[in-house]
Design an enzyme around this catalytic site. Sequence first.
Site, PDB file in Angstrom:
ATOM      1  N   ASP A  12       0.847  -1.191   0.000  1.00 12.97           N
ATOM      2  CA  ASP A  12       0.000   0.000   0.000  1.00 12.97           C
ATOM      3  C   ASP A  12       0.883   1.242   0.000  1.00 12.97           C
ATOM      4  O   ASP A  12       0.952   1.995   0.976  1.00 12.97           O
ATOM      5  CB  ASP A  12      -0.943  -0.027   1.204  1.00 12.97           C
ATOM      6  N   LEU A  62      -8.181  -6.424  -6.650  1.00 13.13           N
ATOM      7  CA  LEU A  62      -8.986  -5.437  -7.378  1.00 13.13           C
ATOM      8  C   LEU A  62     -10.488  -5.652  -7.204  1.00 13.13           C
ATOM      9  O   LEU A  62     -11.287  -4.852  -7.675  1.00 13.13           O
ATOM     10  CB  LEU A  62      -8.623  -5.445  -8.869  1.00 13.13           C
ATOM     11  N   LYS A  63     -10.876  -6.730  -6.559  1.00 16.01           N
ATOM     12  CA  LYS A  63     -12.275  -6.974  -6.171  1.00 16.01           C
ATOM     13  C   LYS A  63     -13.253  -6.774  -7.341  1.00 16.01           C
ATOM     14  O   LYS A  63     -14.146  -5.935  -7.299  1.00 16.01           O
ATOM     15  CB  LYS A  63     -12.674  -6.070  -4.992  1.00 16.01           C
ATOM     16  N   PHE A  64     -13.114  -7.598  -8.355  1.00 17.75           N
ATOM     17  CA  PHE A  64     -13.960  -7.463  -9.538  1.00 17.75           C
ATOM     18  C   PHE A  64     -15.432  -7.700  -9.206  1.00 17.75           C
ATOM     19  O   PHE A  64     -15.778  -8.625  -8.473  1.00 17.75           O
ATOM     20  CB  PHE A  64     -13.518  -8.444 -10.625  1.00 17.75           C
ATOM     21  N   HIS A  65     -16.297  -6.858  -9.773  1.00 20.56           N
ATOM     22  CA  HIS A  65     -17.744  -6.974  -9.556  1.00 20.56           C
ATOM     23  C   HIS A  65     -18.425  -6.374 -10.779  1.00 20.56           C
ATOM     24  O   HIS A  65     -18.559  -5.158 -10.896  1.00 20.56           O
ATOM     25  CB  HIS A  65     -18.138  -6.214  -8.285  1.00 20.56           C
ATOM     26  N   ILE A  67     -20.728  -7.706 -14.764  1.00 23.81           N
ATOM     27  CA  ILE A  67     -21.478  -8.784 -15.407  1.00 23.81           C
ATOM     28  C   ILE A  67     -20.531  -9.958 -15.677  1.00 23.81           C
ATOM     29  O   ILE A  67     -19.316  -9.772 -15.793  1.00 23.81           O
ATOM     30  CB  ILE A  67     -22.166  -8.303 -16.699  1.00 23.81           C
ATOM     31  N   THR A 125     -15.202  -5.358   5.293  1.00 20.15           N
ATOM     32  CA  THR A 125     -15.003  -5.208   6.741  1.00 20.15           C
ATOM     33  C   THR A 125     -15.444  -3.836   7.242  1.00 20.15           C
ATOM     34  O   THR A 125     -15.638  -3.653   8.438  1.00 20.15           O
ATOM     35  CB  THR A 125     -13.528  -5.439   7.117  1.00 20.15           C
ATOM     36  N   ARG A 218       1.695  -2.323   7.362  1.00 22.35           N
ATOM     37  CA  ARG A 218       2.530  -1.371   8.086  1.00 22.35           C
ATOM     38  C   ARG A 218       3.479  -1.973   9.119  1.00 22.35           C
ATOM     39  O   ARG A 218       4.589  -1.460   9.288  1.00 22.35           O
ATOM     40  CB  ARG A 218       1.643  -0.296   8.738  1.00 22.35           C
TER      41      ARG A 218
END
Length: 239
Positions: A12, A62-65, A67, A125, A218
Amino acid sequence: MQAQERIILALDVGSREQALALVKDLAPHVGAFKVGMQLFNSCGPSIVEEINQLGGRVFLDLKFHDIPNTVAAAGRVITRLNCFMFNVHAAGGREMMRQVVEEVKNEAKKLAVAAPLSLAVTVLTSISQEQLEEEIGVKGMKLKDLVVKWALMAKECGISGVVSSPQEIEAIRAACGPEFKIVTPGIRPAWSEKNDQKRITTPGQALQMGADFMVIGRPITQAANPVEAALKIIGELEE
């Protein structure tokens, strides 16, 4: 699995230079590097190739969401990039998850490479029970029950595992069995600064609960000596 393979270092950071400096130092001491939206959108797909060239494996977060066809096409690209893991939102539904699993498997077979592990994100979360009911419109179901329901749905679709907060690890493990992978973010050793987190889960606790991999940022990246910090965590996991 060796202790160091369980550690996924969260990259990050804001630049390619910072990310690759960490990879050079820590590739021998962690199992993978998490590339999220900030780094990927800043550097593009080449950052994955550069990390691979330095001996690191990549969890593409990248948390694809979208169609089903669109997410399946993204799965093909991820397979060509030789990612170790990637994730999709379980809320995208069964067909989306089934198609991306099938597409990744077919592309890996065509290229004669290992298919990346697919992970489902259930409930973020940051979402509370109140938000789940009032903003998302899911009423009459506890947040933890929805997490487990979606984890089971993901497993039925051929997804390899889930990204889960420490609070749901044990319930998911009980429901989904020993082979289903659980990746847990926000893990902090007891000796690290807590920063903005009031409650922490240590690497050892996450392992005892049933996590397979833990995402740590971190406590390693901001340590005076990141390699020493990683080795200290490895030691705790081996106890």
